[in-house]
Enzyme design. Sequence first.
Site, PDB file in Angstrom:
ATOM      1  N   ARG A 130      44.987  59.263  27.546  1.00 53.77           N
ATOM      2  CA  ARG A 130      43.867  58.407  27.173  1.00 53.77           C
ATOM      3  C   ARG A 130      43.767  58.214  25.666  1.00 53.77           C
ATOM      4  O   ARG A 130      43.438  57.148  25.191  1.00 53.77           O
ATOM      5  CB  ARG A 130      42.577  59.029  27.709  1.00 53.77           C
ATOM      6  CG  ARG A 130      41.387  58.156  27.473  1.00 53.77           C
ATOM      7  CD  ARG A 130      40.121  58.969  27.414  1.00 53.77           C
ATOM      8  NE  ARG A 130      39.650  59.377  28.718  1.00 53.77           N
ATOM      9  CZ  ARG A 130      38.721  60.330  28.876  1.00 53.77           C
ATOM     10  NH1 ARG A 130      38.221  60.955  27.828  1.00 53.77           N
ATOM     11  NH2 ARG A 130      38.319  60.662  30.079  1.00 53.77           N
ATOM     12  N   TYR A 131      44.003  59.290  24.927  1.00 54.37           N
ATOM     13  CA  TYR A 131      43.986  59.202  23.462  1.00 54.37           C
ATOM     14  C   TYR A 131      45.434  59.273  22.983  1.00 54.37           C
ATOM     15  O   TYR A 131      46.238  60.000  23.578  1.00 54.37           O
ATOM     16  CB  TYR A 131      43.216  60.393  22.881  1.00 54.37           C
ATOM     17  CG  TYR A 131      41.787  60.507  23.344  1.00 54.37           C
ATOM     18  CD1 TYR A 131      40.820  59.627  22.874  1.00 54.37           C
ATOM     19  CD2 TYR A 131      41.401  61.498  24.241  1.00 54.37           C
ATOM     20  CE1 TYR A 131      39.499  59.741  23.283  1.00 54.37           C
ATOM     21  CE2 TYR A 131      40.079  61.627  24.659  1.00 54.37           C
ATOM     22  CZ  TYR A 131      39.134  60.740  24.168  1.00 54.37           C
ATOM     23  OH  TYR A 131      37.837  60.859  24.572  1.00 54.37           O
ATOM     24  N   ARG A 134      46.912  62.883  22.417  1.00 55.79           N
ATOM     25  CA  ARG A 134      46.649  63.950  23.382  1.00 55.79           C
ATOM     26  C   ARG A 134      47.058  63.535  24.793  1.00 55.79           C
ATOM     27  O   ARG A 134      46.804  62.403  25.195  1.00 55.79           O
ATOM     28  CB  ARG A 134      45.130  64.254  23.424  1.00 55.79           C
ATOM     29  CG  ARG A 134      44.669  65.119  22.296  1.00 55.79           C
ATOM     30  CD  ARG A 134      43.192  64.903  22.007  1.00 55.79           C
ATOM     31  NE  ARG A 134      43.013  63.746  21.148  1.00 55.79           N
ATOM     32  CZ  ARG A 134      41.828  63.269  20.757  1.00 55.79           C
ATOM     33  NH1 ARG A 134      40.706  63.820  21.175  1.00 55.79           N
ATOM     34  NH2 ARG A 134      41.758  62.221  19.957  1.00 55.79           N
ATOM     35  N   CYS A 143      41.565  76.027  42.485  1.00 57.51           N
ATOM     36  CA  CYS A 143      40.717  76.832  41.615  1.00 57.51           C
ATOM     37  C   CYS A 143      40.180  77.984  42.448  1.00 57.51           C
ATOM     38  O   CYS A 143      39.982  77.835  43.654  1.00 57.51           O
ATOM     39  CB  CYS A 143      39.523  76.028  41.119  1.00 57.51           C
ATOM     40  SG  CYS A 143      39.918  74.850  39.843  1.00 57.51           S
ATOM     41  N   CYS A 147      33.734  74.419  41.962  1.00 54.61           N
ATOM     42  CA  CYS A 147      32.442  74.081  41.341  1.00 54.61           C
ATOM     43  C   CYS A 147      31.909  72.838  42.040  1.00 54.61           C
ATOM     44  O   CYS A 147      32.609  71.837  42.149  1.00 54.61           O
ATOM     45  CB  CYS A 147      32.626  73.773  39.865  1.00 54.61           C
ATOM     46  SG  CYS A 147      33.452  75.083  38.959  1.00 54.61           S
ATOM     47  N   CYS A 150      32.319  69.528  40.170  1.00 49.68           N
ATOM     48  CA  CYS A 150      33.679  69.198  39.710  1.00 49.68           C
ATOM     49  C   CYS A 150      33.862  67.686  39.590  1.00 49.68           C
ATOM     50  O   CYS A 150      33.465  66.949  40.488  1.00 49.68           O
ATOM     51  CB  CYS A 150      34.699  69.768  40.701  1.00 49.68           C
ATOM     52  SG  CYS A 150      36.406  69.375  40.268  1.00 49.68           S
ATOM     53  N   ARG A 152      36.800  66.352  39.568  1.00 46.37           N
ATOM     54  CA  ARG A 152      38.005  65.993  40.325  1.00 46.37           C
ATOM     55  C   ARG A 152      37.863  66.394  41.795  1.00 46.37           C
ATOM     56  O   ARG A 152      38.839  66.724  42.466  1.00 46.37           O
ATOM     57  CB  ARG A 152      39.256  66.606  39.694  1.00 46.37           C
ATOM     58  CG  ARG A 152      39.505  66.105  38.292  1.00 46.37           C
ATOM     59  CD  ARG A 152      40.942  66.243  37.806  1.00 46.37           C
ATOM     60  NE  ARG A 152      41.016  65.769  36.433  1.00 46.37           N
ATOM     61  CZ  ARG A 152      41.169  66.559  35.373  1.00 46.37           C
ATOM     62  NH1 ARG A 152      41.326  67.857  35.526  1.00 46.37           N
ATOM     63  NH2 ARG A 152      41.205  66.040  34.155  1.00 46.37           N
ATOM     64  N   ASP A 311      29.379  63.916  34.676  1.00 48.14           N
ATOM     65  CA  ASP A 311      29.996  62.618  34.977  1.00 48.14           C
ATOM     66  C   ASP A 311      29.405  62.023  36.256  1.00 48.14           C
ATOM     67  O   ASP A 311      28.886  62.745  37.111  1.00 48.14           O
ATOM     68  CB  ASP A 311      31.516  62.794  35.152  1.00 48.14           C
ATOM     69  CG  ASP A 311      32.201  63.173  33.842  1.00 48.14           C
ATOM     70  OD1 ASP A 311      31.675  62.816  32.778  1.00 48.14           O
ATOM     71  OD2 ASP A 311      33.261  63.828  33.904  1.00 48.14           O
ATOM     72  N   ASP A 348      31.108  61.265  28.816  1.00 45.17           N
ATOM     73  CA  ASP A 348      32.466  60.751  29.005  1.00 45.17           C
ATOM     74  C   ASP A 348      32.314  59.396  29.698  1.00 45.17           C
ATOM     75  O   ASP A 348      31.843  59.339  30.842  1.00 45.17           O
ATOM     76  CB  ASP A 348      33.275  61.740  29.864  1.00 45.17           C
ATOM     77  CG  ASP A 348      34.718  61.843  29.394  1.00 45.17           C
ATOM     78  OD1 ASP A 348      35.204  60.880  28.775  1.00 45.17           O
ATOM     79  OD2 ASP A 348      35.352  62.883  29.668  1.00 45.17           O
ATOM     80  N   LYS A 355      35.089  60.020  25.267  1.00 45.14           N
ATOM     81  CA  LYS A 355      33.903  60.837  25.034  1.00 45.14           C
ATOM     82  C   LYS A 355      33.102  60.280  23.859  1.00 45.14           C
ATOM     83  O   LYS A 355      33.672  59.977  22.812  1.00 45.14           O
ATOM     84  CB  LYS A 355      34.323  62.278  24.739  1.00 45.14           C
ATOM     85  CG  LYS A 355      35.046  62.942  25.905  1.00 45.14           C
ATOM     86  CD  LYS A 355      35.560  64.307  25.498  1.00 45.14           C
ATOM     87  CE  LYS A 355      36.280  65.027  26.620  1.00 45.14           C
ATOM     88  NZ  LYS A 355      37.613  64.479  26.934  1.00 45.14           N
TER      89      LYS A 355
HETATM   90  C1  PLP Z   1      38.604  65.234  27.211  1.00 43.97           C
HETATM   91  C2  PLP Z   1      39.980  64.736  27.240  1.00 43.97           C
HETATM   92  C3  PLP Z   1      40.855  65.020  26.188  1.00 43.97           C
HETATM   93  C4  PLP Z   1      40.501  65.921  25.014  1.00 43.97           C
HETATM   94  O1  PLP Z   1      39.442  65.463  24.260  1.00 43.97           O
HETATM   95  P1  PLP Z   1      38.983  66.301  22.982  1.00 43.97           P
HETATM   96  O2  PLP Z   1      37.785  65.540  22.483  1.00 43.97           O
HETATM   97  O3  PLP Z   1      40.125  66.314  22.020  1.00 43.97           O
HETATM   98  O4  PLP Z   1      38.637  67.677  23.454  1.00 43.97           O
HETATM   99  C5  PLP Z   1      42.106  64.496  26.243  1.00 43.97           C
HETATM  100  N1  PLP Z   1      42.510  63.705  27.263  1.00 43.97           N
HETATM  101  C6  PLP Z   1      41.680  63.404  28.286  1.00 43.97           C
HETATM  102  C7  PLP Z   1      42.189  62.534  29.373  1.00 43.97           C
HETATM  103  C8  PLP Z   1      40.396  63.925  28.310  1.00 43.97           C
HETATM  104  O5  PLP Z   1      39.592  63.656  29.338  1.00 43.97           O
END
Ligand code: PLP
Length: 388
Positions: A130-131, A134, A143, A147, A150, A152, A311, A348, A355
């Site tokens: 998504r980012y 990352r 798990c 939870c 959850c 998911r 969420d 989110d 986020k």
């Molecule tokens: C939350 C999340 C992250 C990490 O976000 P940070 O703000 O860096 O903690 C990375 N990828 C996805 C898909 C996420 O949902």
Amino acid sequence: MGCETMNILHAAAQQGDTPDGLRKEFFSHVPDRLWNDWRWQMRNRVRTVEQLSQYLPLSHEQQEQLSFVTAKYPLSITPYYLCLMNPEDPDDPIRRQAVPAIEETALCGFGNEDPLAEAELSPVPGLVHRYPDRALIITSNICPVHCRHCNRKRQWRQGPWIQTDRALAPMLDYIKNTPHIRDVILSGGDPLTFATGRLERIISALRNIAHVEIIRIGTRYPVTLPQRITVELCAMLTKYGPIWVNTHFNHPRELTPEAAAACQRLLRAGMPVNNQCVLLRGVNDTLEVQEALCRGLLKINVRPYYLFHTDDVQGTEHLRTPVEAGIAIMAGLRGTVSGLGLPTYVVDLPGGGGKVPLQPDYLISGSDSEYIFRNHKGKICRYRNPSG
Ligand SMILES: *Cc1c(COP(=O)(O)O)cnc(C)c1O
């Protein structure tokens, strides 16, 4: 055991004043050697409503309702986590997180199965990107505790699975071929469900990719099955740092000596432990509980990182609060809790929007010459703005 560790365990013992009635009543025949063995805990998870009714008073009608719910959203609770509950209290905050509720199906008109559009943001199955910097790997859907909040939940009905080497290979290739990925998050399900040797193969493969700077492990084991955080696991992880562990405490009663010791083992092996709390109705949606949680986390050297607004997930409506509840809590925490203990409150956004941080408005207005702020006590303060 070091002095610092003793202090931390002592602090945890004071704050996690959980009723240990259930352990005494039902598990006193289990020797500590087994109780403290995470595999025993996994094998002896409570998986059916019938089993659950041996430990908690459930009317016949409740049992029928819960069986209806678990047909859609299965139940799983470790004996350790079960024993944190007060069996006398139907609104117990630990129970609300782990015992199914009829609202999960009754309110299923609300919400979305995959609100964060993770499936759409997967360039290869199992990896969410998504980012730019990352990537997140969904390692399994298993798990120790399911939870009830959850995000998911949609994956539970597939029956338990864990990514095979064959499924992981394209994810690792994708990361290898995407040089701007610096941070890989192992998520799930829970990545610590993997046997330590198997986990090592995945982590060392990631460590062999030069542009992967940090590895994160998102795990609730320190909370729901702290016995999994063995010396052996920590010795393995310590070889592949920098690794950051994000865990998920939601209530101060979860801060038991066992949980504190598990976090301590991770910290000593060089892994900072951060907490991602989810704001849950009837669990931690008051200032008092959040204050105790944030302070309690600092006492065991765990940094509150995020407070997530729940969420918009199907089957969790009864646990969701209005957004204002979280903002009010943040307003109350600011000024009363060490800055180190203040999480960032985030929503989110649906559709993979990402986020977004939320906080009370401290800025009333601003101009080239002056800014006007409201401080944490509500006092209005003027601030001269230097000319640019
Ligand atoms: C939350 C999340 C992250 C990490 O976000 P940070 O703000 O860096 O903690 C990375 N990828 C996805 C898909 C996420 O949902």
